[in-house]
Design a protein around this motif. Structure first.
Motif, PDB file in Angstrom:
ATOM      1  N   GLN A  12       0.806  -1.223   0.000  1.00 38.63           N
ATOM      2  CA  GLN A  12       0.000   0.000   0.000  1.00 38.63           C
ATOM      3  C   GLN A  12       0.839   1.273   0.000  1.00 38.63           C
ATOM      4  O   GLN A  12       0.385   2.296  -0.468  1.00 38.63           O
ATOM      5  CB  GLN A  12      -0.939  -0.009   1.201  1.00 38.63           C
ATOM      6  CG  GLN A  12      -1.913  -1.173   1.171  1.00 38.63           C
ATOM      7  CD  GLN A  12      -2.823  -1.135  -0.031  1.00 38.63           C
ATOM      8  OE1 GLN A  12      -3.468  -0.135  -0.290  1.00 38.63           O
ATOM      9  NE2 GLN A  12      -2.854  -2.216  -0.788  1.00 38.63           N
ATOM     10  N   HIS A  38       1.590   3.510   2.248  1.00 41.00           N
ATOM     11  CA  HIS A  38       0.829   4.621   2.824  1.00 41.00           C
ATOM     12  C   HIS A  38       1.658   5.904   2.869  1.00 41.00           C
ATOM     13  O   HIS A  38       2.795   5.904   3.339  1.00 41.00           O
ATOM     14  CB  HIS A  38       0.348   4.261   4.232  1.00 41.00           C
ATOM     15  CG  HIS A  38      -0.587   3.096   4.241  1.00 41.00           C
ATOM     16  ND1 HIS A  38      -1.850   3.143   3.687  1.00 41.00           N
ATOM     17  CD2 HIS A  38      -0.431   1.841   4.694  1.00 41.00           C
ATOM     18  CE1 HIS A  38      -2.437   1.980   3.816  1.00 41.00           C
ATOM     19  NE2 HIS A  38      -1.600   1.153   4.437  1.00 41.00           N
ATOM     20  N   GLY A  39       1.092   6.967   2.343  1.00 44.39           N
ATOM     21  CA  GLY A  39       1.764   8.268   2.342  1.00 44.39           C
ATOM     22  C   GLY A  39       2.826   8.413   1.269  1.00 44.39           C
ATOM     23  O   GLY A  39       3.509   9.429   1.202  1.00 44.39           O
ATOM     24  N   ARG A  40       3.001   7.398   0.442  1.00 44.23           N
ATOM     25  CA  ARG A  40       4.006   7.437  -0.636  1.00 44.23           C
ATOM     26  C   ARG A  40       3.374   7.032  -1.960  1.00 44.23           C
ATOM     27  O   ARG A  40       3.713   6.007  -2.539  1.00 44.23           O
ATOM     28  CB  ARG A  40       5.174   6.516  -0.285  1.00 44.23           C
ATOM     29  CG  ARG A  40       5.944   6.996   0.947  1.00 44.23           C
ATOM     30  CD  ARG A  40       6.892   5.953   1.473  1.00 44.23           C
ATOM     31  NE  ARG A  40       6.070   4.933   2.153  1.00 44.23           N
ATOM     32  CZ  ARG A  40       6.441   3.674   2.334  1.00 44.23           C
ATOM     33  NH1 ARG A  40       7.591   3.253   1.896  1.00 44.23           N
ATOM     34  NH2 ARG A  40       5.657   2.829   2.947  1.00 44.23           N
ATOM     35  N   PRO A  41       2.444   7.851  -2.469  1.00 41.18           N
ATOM     36  CA  PRO A  41       1.743   7.472  -3.699  1.00 41.18           C
ATOM     37  C   PRO A  41       2.672   7.324  -4.897  1.00 41.18           C
ATOM     38  O   PRO A  41       2.402   6.520  -5.792  1.00 41.18           O
ATOM     39  CB  PRO A  41       0.736   8.606  -3.911  1.00 41.18           C
ATOM     40  CG  PRO A  41       1.261   9.750  -3.111  1.00 41.18           C
ATOM     41  CD  PRO A  41       2.013   9.141  -1.963  1.00 41.18           C
TER      42      PRO A  41
END
Length: 166
Positions: free
Chosen positions: A142, A144-147
């Motif tokens: 996922q 998260h916070g690192r698209p």
């Protein structure tokens, strides 16, 4: 699966080195999933092998792995894996740790679904009968916070998907 090869992987030849054999074991695992072959998938594990599914489901032993996957394959059309092996290392000669990142093309789809990307770790031991999986873990990737990292993995898996089949 539309446009995806659900054929069996070719067994490794005796001339292959340990890394090639472990990579082949992983390919056979993914091919068994892609072919919806619960028995073939479970047969790659040691008798007491363990697997952790994408949703956190835990399976202990070859019989439980086969039964759980039979249930999944009977009740659902599953997606096809596309994977990138990142490392294969040998902490000791009889133990291998393979790390990969995988994406999945949903049933009827033609491209990677980023929500299904995963980091996979396979631990195998060399036995008399050859390499067998003792542990396999499939964890959602996922980021998260690192698209940007998630997008980069999806793009790389997409490129892998576009490669011609061997």
């Amino acid at each position: 699966m539309d446009g995806f090869n659900r054929s069996k992987a070719v067994a490794p030849s005796p001339e292959q080195g340990p890394e090639s054999r472990v990579r082949s074991l992983y390919e056979q695992l993914l091919n068994s999933w892609n072919c919806m072959d619960a028995t073939g998938f479970a047969a790659l594990f040691a008798e007491d092998g363990e697997a952790v599914g994408f949703d956190g489901s835990q399976m202990a032993g070859r019989n439980e792995i086969a039964a759980t996957l039979r249930h999944i394959f009977t009740g659902h059309r599953t997606g096809a894996y596309v994977a990138l092996v990142r490392t294969v290392r040998f902490p000791v000669p009889e133990v291998a740790v393979l790390r990969a990142e995988a994406g999945m093309v949903p049933p009827g789809g033609r491209d990677i679904d980023p929500a299904l990307n995963a980091v996979q770790v396979l631990v195998a031991t060399r036995a008399e009968a050859g390499w067998r999986i003792v542990s396999f873990q499939n964890t959602p990737a996922q980021f998260h916070g690192r698209p940007e990292q998630a997008a980069a993995l999806t793009a790389e898996l997409h490129r892998q998907l576009q490669q011609p089949a061997p």
